[in-house]
Motif scaffolding. Structure first.
Motif, mmCIF file in Angstrom:
data_model
loop_
_atom_site.group_PDB
_atom_site.id
_atom_site.type_symbol
_atom_site.label_atom_id
_atom_site.label_comp_id
_atom_site.label_asym_id
_atom_site.label_seq_id
_atom_site.Cartn_x
_atom_site.Cartn_y
_atom_site.Cartn_z
ATOM 1 N N THR A 287 0.844 -1.187 0.000
ATOM 2 C CA THR A 287 0.000 0.000 0.000
ATOM 3 C C THR A 287 0.883 1.241 0.000
ATOM 4 O O THR A 287 2.101 1.158 0.153
ATOM 5 C CB THR A 287 -0.916 0.025 1.240
ATOM 6 N N GLU A 288 0.253 2.388 -0.125
ATOM 7 C CA GLU A 288 0.989 3.659 -0.054
ATOM 8 C C GLU A 288 1.687 3.821 1.286
ATOM 9 O O GLU A 288 2.717 4.493 1.376
ATOM 10 C CB GLU A 288 0.028 4.830 -0.266
ATOM 11 N N CYS A 289 1.115 3.226 2.335
ATOM 12 C CA CYS A 289 1.681 3.391 3.672
ATOM 13 C C CYS A 289 3.075 2.797 3.802
ATOM 14 O O CYS A 289 3.813 3.148 4.724
ATOM 15 C CB CYS A 289 0.765 2.752 4.722
ATOM 16 N N HIS A 290 3.433 1.885 2.900
ATOM 17 C CA HIS A 290 4.744 1.263 2.997
ATOM 18 C C HIS A 290 5.836 2.116 2.354
ATOM 19 O O HIS A 290 7.014 1.769 2.448
ATOM 20 C CB HIS A 290 4.712 -0.125 2.361
ATOM 21 N N VAL A 291 5.468 3.213 1.706
ATOM 22 C CA VAL A 291 6.462 4.147 1.181
ATOM 23 C C VAL A 291 7.083 4.904 2.354
ATOM 24 O O VAL A 291 6.377 5.383 3.240
ATOM 25 C CB VAL A 291 5.833 5.135 0.181
ATOM 26 N N TYR A 292 8.394 4.994 2.359
ATOM 27 C CA TYR A 292 9.123 5.583 3.483
ATOM 28 C C TYR A 292 8.662 7.020 3.776
ATOM 29 O O TYR A 292 8.587 7.856 2.883
ATOM 30 C CB TYR A 292 10.621 5.584 3.176
ATOM 31 N N GLY A 293 8.338 7.287 5.058
ATOM 32 C CA GLY A 293 7.998 8.635 5.508
ATOM 33 C C GLY A 293 6.776 9.229 4.845
ATOM 34 O O GLY A 293 6.697 10.455 4.661
ATOM 35 N N LYS A 294 5.791 8.387 4.483
ATOM 36 C CA LYS A 294 4.619 8.854 3.746
ATOM 37 C C LYS A 294 3.895 9.983 4.481
ATOM 38 O O LYS A 294 3.413 10.942 3.852
ATOM 39 C CB LYS A 294 3.654 7.680 3.526
ATOM 40 N N CYS A 295 3.818 9.916 5.792
ATOM 41 C CA CYS A 295 3.047 10.898 6.565
ATOM 42 C C CYS A 295 3.919 11.921 7.280
ATOM 43 O O CYS A 295 3.438 12.629 8.175
ATOM 44 C CB CYS A 295 2.152 10.176 7.581
ATOM 45 N N GLY A 296 5.187 11.995 6.937
ATOM 46 C CA GLY A 296 6.052 13.003 7.522
ATOM 47 C C GLY A 296 6.411 12.721 8.970
ATOM 48 O O GLY A 296 6.068 11.682 9.538
ATOM 49 N N ALA A 297 7.116 13.687 9.597
ATOM 50 C CA ALA A 297 7.553 13.530 10.986
ATOM 51 C C ALA A 297 6.363 13.485 11.929
ATOM 52 O O ALA A 297 5.414 14.272 11.796
ATOM 53 C CB ALA A 297 8.484 14.684 11.363
ATOM 54 N N PHE A 298 6.376 12.542 12.862
ATOM 55 C CA PHE A 298 5.344 12.359 13.902
ATOM 56 C C PHE A 298 3.967 12.028 13.312
ATOM 57 O O PHE A 298 2.956 12.185 13.982
ATOM 58 C CB PHE A 298 5.249 13.592 14.805
ATOM 59 N N GLY A 299 3.969 11.583 12.036
ATOM 60 C CA GLY A 299 2.730 11.126 11.422
ATOM 61 C C GLY A 299 2.677 9.617 11.404
ATOM 62 O O GLY A 299 3.708 8.941 11.421
ATOM 63 N N ASN A 385 15.722 10.533 30.655
ATOM 64 C CA ASN A 385 16.472 11.259 29.633
ATOM 65 C C ASN A 385 15.526 12.234 28.932
ATOM 66 O O ASN A 385 14.633 11.821 28.190
ATOM 67 C CB ASN A 385 17.082 10.279 28.643
ATOM 68 N N CYS A 386 15.721 13.540 29.153
ATOM 69 C CA CYS A 386 14.811 14.531 28.578
ATOM 70 C C CYS A 386 14.849 14.544 27.049
ATOM 71 O O CYS A 386 13.922 15.047 26.411
ATOM 72 C CB CYS A 386 15.161 15.921 29.112
ATOM 73 N N SER A 387 15.910 14.002 26.450
ATOM 74 C CA SER A 387 15.999 13.965 24.991
ATOM 75 C C SER A 387 15.207 12.809 24.400
ATOM 76 O O SER A 387 14.938 12.787 23.199
ATOM 77 C CB SER A 387 17.470 13.840 24.556
ATOM 78 N N CYS A 388 14.833 11.848 25.240
ATOM 79 C CA CYS A 388 14.124 10.659 24.763
ATOM 80 C C CYS A 388 12.649 10.990 24.580
ATOM 81 O O CYS A 388 11.965 11.389 25.529
ATOM 82 C CB CYS A 388 14.304 9.504 25.747
ATOM 83 N N ILE A 389 12.133 10.812 23.369
ATOM 84 C CA ILE A 389 10.741 11.176 23.090
ATOM 85 C C ILE A 389 9.844 9.958 22.859
ATOM 86 O O ILE A 389 8.630 10.097 22.753
ATOM 87 C CB ILE A 389 10.654 12.111 21.861
ATOM 88 N N MET A 400 14.565 -0.139 22.537
ATOM 89 C CA MET A 400 14.773 0.878 21.502
ATOM 90 C C MET A 400 14.261 2.220 22.007
ATOM 91 O O MET A 400 13.220 2.273 22.682
ATOM 92 C CB MET A 400 14.033 0.496 20.220
ATOM 93 N N SER A 401 14.958 3.294 21.696
ATOM 94 C CA SER A 401 14.504 4.628 22.088
ATOM 95 C C SER A 401 14.810 5.606 20.961
ATOM 96 O O SER A 401 15.642 5.343 20.089
ATOM 97 C CB SER A 401 15.194 5.068 23.385
ATOM 98 N N TRP A 402 14.118 6.756 20.998
ATOM 99 C CA TRP A 402 14.259 7.755 19.929
ATOM 100 C C TRP A 402 14.467 9.139 20.530
ATOM 101 O O TRP A 402 13.787 9.520 21.499
ATOM 102 C CB TRP A 402 13.004 7.771 19.049
ATOM 103 N N THR A 403 15.417 9.862 19.968
ATOM 104 C CA THR A 403 15.689 11.246 20.387
ATOM 105 C C THR A 403 15.484 12.222 19.241
ATOM 106 O O THR A 403 15.647 13.421 19.421
ATOM 107 C CB THR A 403 17.133 11.374 20.913
ATOM 108 N N ARG A 404 15.149 11.715 18.053
ATOM 109 C CA ARG A 404 14.928 12.559 16.878
ATOM 110 C C ARG A 404 13.470 12.443 16.454
ATOM 111 O O ARG A 404 12.680 11.731 17.074
ATOM 112 C CB ARG A 404 15.856 12.115 15.742
ATOM 113 N N SER A 405 13.115 13.152 15.403
ATOM 114 C CA SER A 405 11.737 13.098 14.908
ATOM 115 C C SER A 405 11.350 11.667 14.580
ATOM 116 O O SER A 405 12.145 10.902 14.027
ATOM 117 C CB SER A 405 11.599 13.973 13.654
#
Length: 832
Positions: A287-299, A385-389, A400-405
């Motif tokens: 589907t379209e959803c499998h295209v990388y980053g289809k909905c942008g950051a935090f989508g 960790n305040c950088s961990c979102i 696993m953890s994330w500090t970026r978008s």
């Protein structure tokens, strides 16, 4: 007259030989004396693949390629192309071996338009098409100098490696055709991206186009379909030089391959014997959803919704106008700023701190950071960790953890991983209000429905009475077991640590129906516990029913011990207990059904052992090691199995191993390293010397059993398969004798003896000998064993003499007793 006849015969033979060479190839080899022209071809020894010149659809250009030797209505399956960037314009091409020993393609003017460009060639080398689809250049001794598998085009065949090395930058990737009529390299590529969490990618002009999600030791967690029966079989290995290599092999789909299409999609294609044609089994971009980053950051993307893109909880569109028009590239932004850092500096209340919102069944975002934290610590580590979102935990992958978008997040309908997103306290409060509304609604609905529920009271009461009666029998038997074994504290210790009453109880009548009254045709085997039957529940899956025999050498103690120990264990390499049945004198344990039975049924069967190639055997070895590591270190209860052997390793549909039979297992306390028993139980040939002779057991006892099992898997021989004329009298002694004679290669099962696997197999034998050393303190623990097998520990110590090298292993394994007296105990040995 005779001379004339002989001369005619010689001329006839020469003409026949020449005709056979010029009219198509019955051979699989190209030499400098036997080149192939445009109209010729060679076929692999098993007739699976063909090599020759071809023209794509709507093109007159000629290319040297490899394709399946099958005719079908499906488009031709060209799996490799040599001169894809430099086509021949006519049918004058010739493939031969050049003077410097390289494989070359020549045009009509004898100019080289393509070469293997191997640097270590020899004179009189030859090229051979293997039945795996690999075209290899080899010397006169058969040593491979160059292979087409090292230079893939658009197709990945079984056992072909797609690799990448972050240190050297060298990588082997799939590259698609530019168009169906042009095999030259297109704008896409597919390969591995080596990080702390390896992932497979498809790139378009160098930018990510599709992503698999992190590898979790067996699968990519961003592809839920990989958990189906057709998508196990992947292997990801890191070589000592840092090269990360991905390969695959499916037992059920022997004729299959992955192809990267001109549109950048990755497809799994297999041969359907019923349709006698090729079929597409799986595609990456469904589907379209499998295209990388289809909905942008935090989508987040969900193909079941309209529109398919939405913001993650706690976020809102960055550009509302563009978002409403279906342009989601700008992504989402946080609705409420986080309080992390601000709370600590202003002295705010702890209750106002940030928290996490849980999103179920997600494809985790890209750019994850990995840590060795356990599941309980993963949340706290991110919170501090305040950088961990955001954070997530997967059993095989870890923390696993994330500090970026958060980019490339996808909502699955099944599978995936729970993703915990950091949000401000006020967002959590709103979530709490929603929960309160739902709770009130549920309460009101429950009160209304309770009036109707009263009508069903009698049926429920009857069901509870039956369940209470069964539990009463179970509790009575628990007391009976204590009375029967007053000197043995094993049962009491185990029962005190687990609330076994929580285990599901099965009705005897239901199991009788499921097994067709325990019919002989459903009998899977017979063990020390009793017979095991195959069954099919009317409202559920297939099951295996282990029924305690009245004449069994084991009894109530082993029954309750196995039920107690395994009921709280959950691991992919441990057989899963579904429940038990205790009615009258009946004692039964119900397990998940393993269609391929036990390892010994394959390993020691001259017909079935052919299915266990080296990759399969190593996967089994690695799986047993992971299961043992879980028992010793990672489970909430620390377990010593005490009866690890080939017949207690069950195999699922994909021949993945699962450790079974916990009737002899012992639970260790948190500070216990070893224990003693006056009742030695287990199987001759697998018992460690300190356990068999002195009743002392520990993790190292299981390591010894694992070492014996490892040597059996590598040699294809049982530990006690040696006859009276063979010295020494056990597999351990035989292996030690060969090791000292520098002839350890003679131990290897001929079924797996291949030069390309030789070093890996020899390392496993070395590890096996380290595991069966006489003294427990010399043996490595399981975590070290796994590191040795995976070459994470490069230099291995020299093994010392194994135990029982000069003793005969008892062939009568039904039951026997022997006594040994020392200053402390009298030990009873009970063989199985």
């Amino acid at each position: 007259m005779g001379l004339v006849q002989n001369t005619r015969m010689s001329v006839l033979l020469i003409l026949l030989c020449r005709f056979s060479l010029e009219s198509g190839s019955a051979t699989d080899t190209i030499t400098s004396f036997q080149p192939i022209k445009d109209s010729d071809y060679i076929i692999s020894n098993g007739s699976t693949f063909k090599l020759g010149f071809f023209s794509p659809v709507n093109s007159t250009n000629r290319y040297l390629g490899i394709w399946y030797n099958k005719n079908s209505g499906f488009p031709a399956q060209w799996v490799w192309v040599a001169n894809r960037q430099n086509p021949l314009k006519d049918a004058s091409g010739v493939v031969t071996i050049s003077e410097d020993g390289n494989l070359v393609v020549l045009d009509g003017q004898k100019r080289i338009i393509w070469s293997s460009k191997a640097t270590n060639t020899v004179v009189n080398s030859n090229a051979k098409l293997l039945d795996s689809g690999n075209l290899v250049l080899q010397d006169t001794n058969g040593s491979i100098i160059w292979g087409s598998f090292q230079f893939p085009t658009n197709t990945m065949l079984p056992n072909m490696k797609i690799s990448s090395n972050a240190r050297t930058g060298k990588k082997d990737e799939l590259t698609p055709w530019k168009s169906p009529s042009d095999p030259s390299i297109g704008s896409f590529s597919c390969g591995m991206k080596p990080r702390s969490l390896p992932q497979a990618f498809i790139w378009k002009d160098g930018s990510p186009f599709w992503r698999s999600g992190p590898w979790n030791t067996r699968n990519f967690i961003g592809i839920p379909e990989m958990y189906s029966v057709y998508h196990h079989g992947f292997s990801l290995v890191e070589d000592p030089d840092g090269t990360l290599s991905l390969s695959f092999f499916y037992v059920n789909l022997s004729l299959s391959h992955f192809v990267l299409t001109t549109q950048g999609d990755l497809e799994l294609i297999y041969w359907d014997n019923e349709k006698d044609d090729w079929e597409v089994r799986w595609i990456a971009l469904k589907t379209e959803c499998h295209v990388y980053g289809k909905c942008g950051a935090f989508g987040s993307c969900d193909s079941r919704n309209s529109p398919i893109c939405s913001c993650l909880r706690g976020f809102e569109p960055n550009n509302t106008i563009e978002w409403s028009r279906g342009n989601w590239a700008s992504g989402c932004v946080r609705r409420t700023p986080l309080q992390c850092g601000r709370v600590n500096s202003t002295g705010g209340e702890a209750s106002k701190m940030d928290g996490f919102l849980k999103q179920k069944m997600m494809k985790v975002p890209d750019f994850a950071d990995w840590s060795a934290a356990h599941e309980d610590d993963c949340r706290q580590q991110c919170l501090q960790n305040c950088s961990c979102i955001a954070y997530a935990y997967d059993t095989g992958t870890g923390c696993m953890s994330w500090t970026r978008s958060l980019i490339d997040t996808l909502q699955f309908s099944s599978g995936g991983v729970d993703l915990y997103i950091r949000v401000a306290y006020s967002e959590l409060d709103k979530e709490g209000d929603v929960k309160k509304i739902i709770a009130i609604t549920v309460v009101i609905g429950t009160v209304s429905i309770s009036i109707c529920t009263f009508i069903l009271w009698r049926r429920i009461a009857k069901h509870k009475a039956m369940k209470k009666k069964a539990k009463g029998i179970l509790l009575f038997n628990r007391e009976e077991a204590h009375k029967k074994f007053p000197s043995e504290n094993m049962l009491g210790d185990n029962l005190n640590q687990v609330q076994f009453q929580e285990l599901p109880l099965f009705n005897f009548e239901k199991l009788t129906i499921a097994t067709n009254n325990f019919h002989q045709s459903n009998k899977l085997g017979q063990g020390g516990f009793g017979p095991v039957y195959r069954g099919k529940l009317s409202d559920g899956p297939e099951i295996a029913v282990k029924r305690l025999s009245k004449t069994s050498g084991q009894g109530l103690e082993e029954f309750m011990n196995e039920m107690v120990v395994i009921s709280k264990l959950q691991h992919r390499n441990l057989v899963r207990l579904l429940g038990c049945c205790v009615e009258g004198e009946e004692r039964m344990l119900i397990y998940e059904y393993m269609p391929n039975k036990s390892l010994d049924a394959f390993l020691f069967d001259p017909h079935k052992e052919k299915l266990l190639d080296w990759r399969r055997r190593f996967n089994i070895i690695e799986g047993i090691g992971r299961g043992l590591l879980y028992l010793h270190r990672d489970s909430r209860l620390r377990i010593i199995h005490r009866d690890l052997k080939a017949s207690n390793i069950l195999l699922d549909k994909e021949l993945n191993p699962k450790i079974s039979d916990f009737g002899m297992a012992r639970i260790f306390g948190g500070n216990e390293d070893q224990a003693n028993t006056n009742r030695v139980v287990g199987t001759y040939g697998y018992m460690s010397p300190e356990y068999a002779m002195e009743g002392r057991f520990s993790e190292k006892s299981d390591v010894f059993s694992f070492g014996v099992l490892l040597l059996e898997i590598l040699s294809g021989r049982r530990n006690y398969s040696f006859n009276k004329d063979e010295q020494p009298m056990s597999l351990l002694g035989f292996a030690w004798k060969l090791w000292n004679a520098n002839n350890i290669m003679a131990l290897i099962d001929p079924m797996i003896s291949e030069p390309c696997f030789e070093m890996e197999i020899l390392r496993c034998i070395h590890v096996g000998l380290l595991c069966v050393q006489d003294f427990a303190e010399d043996r490595p623990n399981v975590s070290v064993v796994i590191s040795m097998l995976k070459s994470e520990i490069v230099d291995l110590p020299c093994p010392k003499q194994p135990a029982f090298t000069e003793r005969k292993i008892a062939l009568d394994t039904d039951s026997s007793q022997s006594c040994s007296v020392n200053n402390v105990t009298v030990t009873m040995v009970q063989g199985r």
